[in-house]
Design a protein around this motif. Structure first.
Motif, PDB file in Angstrom:
ATOM      1  N   PHE A 225      37.328  -4.160 -26.457  1.00 45.29           N
ATOM      2  CA  PHE A 225      37.242  -3.280 -25.301  1.00 45.29           C
ATOM      3  C   PHE A 225      38.144  -2.070 -25.498  1.00 45.29           C
ATOM      4  O   PHE A 225      39.289  -2.209 -25.956  1.00 45.29           O
ATOM      5  N   SER A 229      39.285   0.940 -20.554  1.00 50.81           N
ATOM      6  CA  SER A 229      38.185   0.217 -19.894  1.00 50.81           C
ATOM      7  C   SER A 229      38.384   0.079 -18.392  1.00 50.81           C
ATOM      8  O   SER A 229      37.415  -0.022 -17.639  1.00 50.81           O
ATOM      9  N   ARG A 230      39.645   0.075 -17.945  1.00 53.68           N
ATOM     10  CA  ARG A 230      39.911  -0.093 -16.517  1.00 53.68           C
ATOM     11  C   ARG A 230      40.465   1.167 -15.867  1.00 53.68           C
ATOM     12  O   ARG A 230      40.902   1.130 -14.713  1.00 53.68           O
ATOM     13  N   ARG A 236      36.030  -6.403 -15.433  1.00 57.23           N
ATOM     14  CA  ARG A 236      36.628  -7.723 -15.632  1.00 57.23           C
ATOM     15  C   ARG A 236      35.667  -8.647 -16.374  1.00 57.23           C
ATOM     16  O   ARG A 236      34.443  -8.513 -16.280  1.00 57.23           O
ATOM     17  N   ILE A 237      36.244  -9.607 -17.096  1.00 52.92           N
ATOM     18  CA  ILE A 237      35.486 -10.679 -17.732  1.00 52.92           C
ATOM     19  C   ILE A 237      35.883 -11.992 -17.062  1.00 52.92           C
ATOM     20  O   ILE A 237      37.079 -12.251 -16.853  1.00 52.92           O
ATOM     21  N   TYR A 386      31.754  -6.870 -13.300  1.00 56.34           N
ATOM     22  CA  TYR A 386      32.335  -8.136 -13.727  1.00 56.34           C
ATOM     23  C   TYR A 386      31.282  -8.870 -14.555  1.00 56.34           C
ATOM     24  O   TYR A 386      30.097  -8.898 -14.186  1.00 56.34           O
ATOM     25  N   ASN A 399      36.058 -13.397 -23.273  1.00 57.86           N
ATOM     26  CA  ASN A 399      37.324 -13.668 -22.580  1.00 57.86           C
ATOM     27  C   ASN A 399      38.520 -13.418 -23.502  1.00 57.86           C
ATOM     28  O   ASN A 399      39.532 -12.841 -23.069  1.00 57.86           O
ATOM     29  N   ASN A 401      38.617 -11.336 -26.060  1.00 59.14           N
ATOM     30  CA  ASN A 401      38.729  -9.884 -26.207  1.00 59.14           C
ATOM     31  C   ASN A 401      39.353  -9.249 -24.968  1.00 59.14           C
ATOM     32  O   ASN A 401      40.140  -8.295 -25.063  1.00 59.14           O
ATOM     33  N   TYR A 402      39.007  -9.789 -23.809  1.00 60.45           N
ATOM     34  CA  TYR A 402      39.533  -9.245 -22.551  1.00 60.45           C
ATOM     35  C   TYR A 402      41.027  -9.519 -22.433  1.00 60.45           C
ATOM     36  O   TYR A 402      41.802  -8.632 -22.032  1.00 60.45           O
TER      37      TYR A 402
END
Length: 410
Positions: A225, A229-230, A236-237, A386, A399, A401-402
């Protein structure tokens, strides 16, 4: 709940300078060909999801109809014009838009099959046909929907002097509406034509890098990511679908227009009954057929249903919780995705057609349609997206990667 689709597509929504210029250019193109040409002329607007294609068409049609019905000095005065869209939920929005504008009438808006069948009976011709979501036009006969010709675009061109369309190759979702840019251009190139390409993303507040990640993902590649990204976006993941549902419910209570969406791969039949998506503690029914004049996404009670590509395409949502179903999984020991055609539960998606005989082309087209559908639902969330994946390996990879992204950006 605020009707966001109506607000988004209303001719009262301000356009950018570039969008205003595009509308003016298309009107000039239209007037020129109505005055000087005896053969149909076609203007094509290309653009991905969220690039403002539909709002440009809405403004364009309002201006054409205002000239046709109210401006005696306009070359368009007295012209007969129609707006066509092969998406029942989007058609509801356009018909509702017509209400407050004296130059727009609900009878100006049609499903393509209704228009074709009606105008064939009268033998008339319209001056301008504006087509939203031309990638949804049928490209083969569909007797179930009372279309008995080979191609809706060809039939519309027969009955219009100027045809204006928007097209997105990544929103082709069914074999009976199978299009590629080459197939479209093979038709368009037979007539005087002009085109433009829209690239700026208007819908989502996500960064260009996250949008690029979505595109890479639906091209089959799992990448880290991006660091932003945010930024100005709630991405979210989730490794628990029920927790994702609860988060979307909270968002919906706070700001509205937040929904759970899913790809195909779960039981689904248009038989009037409820068919459920189950993921651990998560259990929700698919969207029900919507008999009302309000689009599915705008009905408050649909927070208790899972939206499909057919109810959310073309609409903005504030937040989306997206379930990547069994049709898409991760290839072990790689960062690549695979499409599992044996898990497709949308029986309408892959109806056989006689003009497609190459097995390789057919399989590639099917896989592309699955990824197209995922790309479309990934780009519904204006403020946040999400994700939850059915496939355990993909769910773990996303998850991990997140979590890596969160540690990296703290």
């Amino acid at each position: 709940m605020e009707n966001s689709a109506l607000k988004k597509l209303s001719p009262l929504k301000p356009l950018t300078t570039d969008q205003k210029q595009l509308v003016a250019n298309i009107i000039d193109f239209t007037i020129s060909h109505l005055q000087t040409r005896h053969t149909p002329a076609i203007y094509t607007i290309y653009g991905d999801a969220g690039t403002g294609k539909s709002v440009v068409l809405s403004h364009l049609f309002q201006q054409i109809q205002a000239a046709a019905r109210l401006d005696h000095s306009s070359p368009l005065y007295g012209s007969k014009n129609v707006f066509l869209v092969n998406h029942p939920e989007v058609l509801k929005v356009y018909k509702e838009i017509a209400g407050p504008f004296k130059e727009l009438l609900k009878k100006d808006y049609y499903r393509p099959t209704s228009f074709i069948n009606q105008i064939e009976k009268t033998g008339e011709q319209v001056d301008v046909a504006v087509i939203d979501e031309a990638h949804l036009l049928l490209s083969k006969a569909d007797h179930y929907n009372n279309f008995y010709h080979d191609n809706q675009l060809i039939e519309i061109i027969k009955h219009a002097k100027v045809v204006i369309i928007v097209f997105d190759q990544y929103q082709v979702l069914r074999m009976k509406a199978f299009w590629t840019p080459e197939r479209l251009q093979a038709i368009v190139n037979q007539y005087p034509h002009q085109s433009t390409y829209l690239t700026h993303q208007f819908r989502m507040t996500a960064s260009d890098e996250l949008l690029s990640w979505f595109n890479q993902f639906t091209a089959g590649e799992i990448t880290p990511f991006p660091n932003n990204s945010r930024d100005h976006y709630d991405f979210r993941i989730y490794d628990n679908a029920e927790l994702m549902r609860q988060a979307i419910f909270r968002r919906n209570q706070k700001v509205g227009l937040s929904r759970i969406l899913s790809t195909s791969g779960y039981p689904s039949t248009l038989d009037g009954g409820k068919h459920y998506i189950v993921e651990g503690q998560f259990k929700m029914p698919w969207d029900q057929y919507n008999f009302t004049s309000t689009p599915w996404a705008e009905i408050p009670e649909t927070i208790h249903e899972v939206g499909s590509i057919y109810t959310c395409q073309g609409f903005d949502l504030n937040y989306t919780g997206i379930i990547i179903g069994p049709i898409i999984s991760q290839i072990p020991n790689t960062n690549q995705l695979q499409v599992n055609l044996d898990r497709v539960t949308d029986t309408e998606m892959f109806k056989r057609r006689d003009d497609l005989t190459n097995p390789v082309e057919i399989e590639q087209s099917k896989r592309q349609m699955i990824m197209n559908a995922l790309n479309v639902i990934l780009k519904r969330g204006v403020r946040g997206t999400y994700l939850y994946a059915h496939d355990p390996l993909l769910r773990t990879t996303l998850n991990q990667n997140y979590q890596t992204f969160l540690r990296r950006t703290r």
